[in-house]
Scaffold this active site. Structure first.
Site, PDB file in Angstrom:
ATOM      1  N   ASP A 106       0.742  -1.175  -0.044  1.00  0.00           N
ATOM      2  CA  ASP A 106       0.031   0.100   0.086  1.00  0.00           C
ATOM      3  C   ASP A 106       1.134   1.132   0.066  1.00  0.00           C
ATOM      4  O   ASP A 106       2.031   1.197   0.285  1.00  0.00           O
ATOM      5  CB  ASP A 106      -1.081   0.188   1.218  1.00  0.00           C
ATOM      6  CG  ASP A 106      -0.282   0.097   2.541  1.00  0.00           C
ATOM      7  OD1 ASP A 106       0.753  -0.779   2.646  1.00  0.00           O
ATOM      8  OD2 ASP A 106      -0.708   0.684   3.551  1.00  0.00           O
ATOM      9  N   GLU A 131      -0.231  -1.072   5.990  1.00  0.00           N
ATOM     10  CA  GLU A 131       0.995  -0.588   6.757  1.00  0.00           C
ATOM     11  C   GLU A 131       0.719   1.111   6.831  1.00  0.00           C
ATOM     12  O   GLU A 131       0.865   1.647   7.835  1.00  0.00           O
ATOM     13  CB  GLU A 131       2.325  -0.797   6.002  1.00  0.00           C
ATOM     14  CG  GLU A 131       3.444  -0.901   7.054  1.00  0.00           C
ATOM     15  CD  GLU A 131       4.080   0.573   7.167  1.00  0.00           C
ATOM     16  OE1 GLU A 131       4.761   0.847   8.234  1.00  0.00           O
ATOM     17  OE2 GLU A 131       3.922   1.656   6.508  1.00  0.00           O
TER      18      GLU A 131
HETATM   19 ZN   LIG Z   1       6.833   2.121   4.437  1.00  0.00          ZN
END
Ligand SMILES: [Zn+2]
Length: 385
Positions: A77, A142
């Site tokens: 992501d 994340e």
């Molecule tokens: Zn990163």
């Protein structure tokens, strides 16, 4: 043994062309799965959707069944592009200009994932009888709340008895030059929201009110007057930054009933989050008066003491760039904070000077060098295993 080659630049471009802004996948894990399955990895797509957060796709891929299992971890992501018009290129076109690959995620951290896949391909071609396994733990959550990402993949792995023996996270750890810094730990992070309560009243009759603002100021002073500590062997001193002070009082002649502030503590391995919270409450209690303190912990501090994993990564870096890296613990949090509960973890990736910025980019020569270093890390790890 595999004879498939992976071109790190081509794979990085294919990953960047999927606009996987958290929590969207946009096909990015299909691209990576295709590359890894071509090498013989067994791929598990893991989609988690609990706890009121968005559905997130993750990937656990493993080559081999024997121990030890060397794991590479990262995230596909990316953060939003911001003002797309301010970029010199389309942020998802993955253009190459002037020896650099441009695009959102080039540095943080699709480039490093592509390098790892390319390094695994090269290493497997040279190691027909691998006594061990290579795995990738890749999340799509994340940069977001990290609820349906790495933490849940690790839980899924534990339930299946799926074990990793050491883990290298490919976050962009180098401030300006490839090979500068390996991270062997991270500071913890705690956010505090403080509300100080008094009694509203007319500002001409302060004796009939209880103004919370001077008490808030005194409390903030008490929290910042002296440092939490003086640093430790591998960490800088912990910090407390006041991030806002809010009263929001539109009237000139009214003493408000409540005054609020917020702050962020980045703490080293001298403290747990619980210890930081008691430190805060002791100082606030000493001043007295009614207050509420809400605390949210986004990660504990941790350290993988210098040892075999950091030694192998450092040796591979020296072999390819000529100078030894520093072993750092600065910067923000990463998913290493979850993995550290399972096995030794270190972080090493590309140069992060443009991460989260307009015109994020990496040097093509760095993609080549990082692929060499990762392949060398695998060689040294399994040679010694
Ligand atoms: Zn990163």
């Amino acid at each position: 043994m595999s004879t498939v080659e992976i071109d790190a630049l081509g794979l990085a471009q294919a990953l960047i062309r999927c606009p996987s802004v958290t929590p969207k996948d946009e096909g990015v894990l299909d691209v990576l799965t295709g590359a890894l399955e071509g090498l013989g990895f067994v791929c598990h797509r893991l989609t988690f959707s609990q706890d009121g957060a968005a559905d997130v796709s993750n990937l656990y891929a493993r080559f081999g069944a024997a121990a030890p299992n060397f794991c590479f971890a990262g995230h596909v992501d990316v953060v939003p592009v911001g003002d797309a018009g301010a970029w010199c290129v389309d942020p998802f076109a993955a253009d190459v200009r002037g020896g650099h690959l441009y695009g959102r995620g080039a540095a943080d951290m699709k480039g490093a994932i592509a390098c790892f896949a390319a390094a695994a391909a090269r290493f497997l071609a040279s190691a027909p009888d691998l006594a061990g396994s290579i795995s990738l733990l890749i999340t799509g959550d994340e940069e977001g709340p990290a609820i349906n990402g790495t933490a849940k993949v690790l839980r899924w792995m534990a339930e299946r008895g799926e074990r990793i023996d050491c883990c290298l996270v490919g976050e962009p750890t180098n401030p300006t030059r490839l090979g500068e810094t390996i991270k062997i730990g991270r500071r913890g992070s705690l956010n505090g929201r403080l509300a100080v309560h008094g009694v509203q009243g007319h500002s001409a009759y302060p004796e009939l009110a209880d103004n919370p603002i001077p008490r808030l100021i005194a409390m903030l002073h008490a929290l910042t007057a002296e440092p939490l500590d003086g640093g430790s062997d591998h960490f800088e001193a912990s910090t407390l930054a006041i991030t806002t002070v809010d009263v929001g009082n539109p009237a000139r002649n009214v003493i408000p009933a409540t005054a609020r502030a917020a702050f962020n503590v980045r703490f080293n391995d001298h403290h747990t989050a619980a210890a930081v919270e008691s430190w805060l409450r002791r100082r606030l209690d000493a001043l007295g008066g009614a207050y509420d303190l809400e605390v949210a912990v986004s990660g504990e501090s941790f350290l993988t003491p210098p040892g075999r994993l950091s030694g192998i990564v450092a040796a591979a870096i020296v072999a390819h760039v000529g100078t030894p890296p520093t072993l750092g613990t600065g910067g923000g949090t990463s998913d290493a904070r979850f993995i550290k509960d399972v096995c030794p973890v270190a972080e090493f990736g590309l140069v992060g000077s443009t991460m989260h910025k307009v015109d994020e980019r990496v040097a093509l020569s760095d993609l080549d060098a990082l692929t060499d270093i990762y392949a060398d890390v695998l060689g040294r790890y399994f040679e010694a295993a």
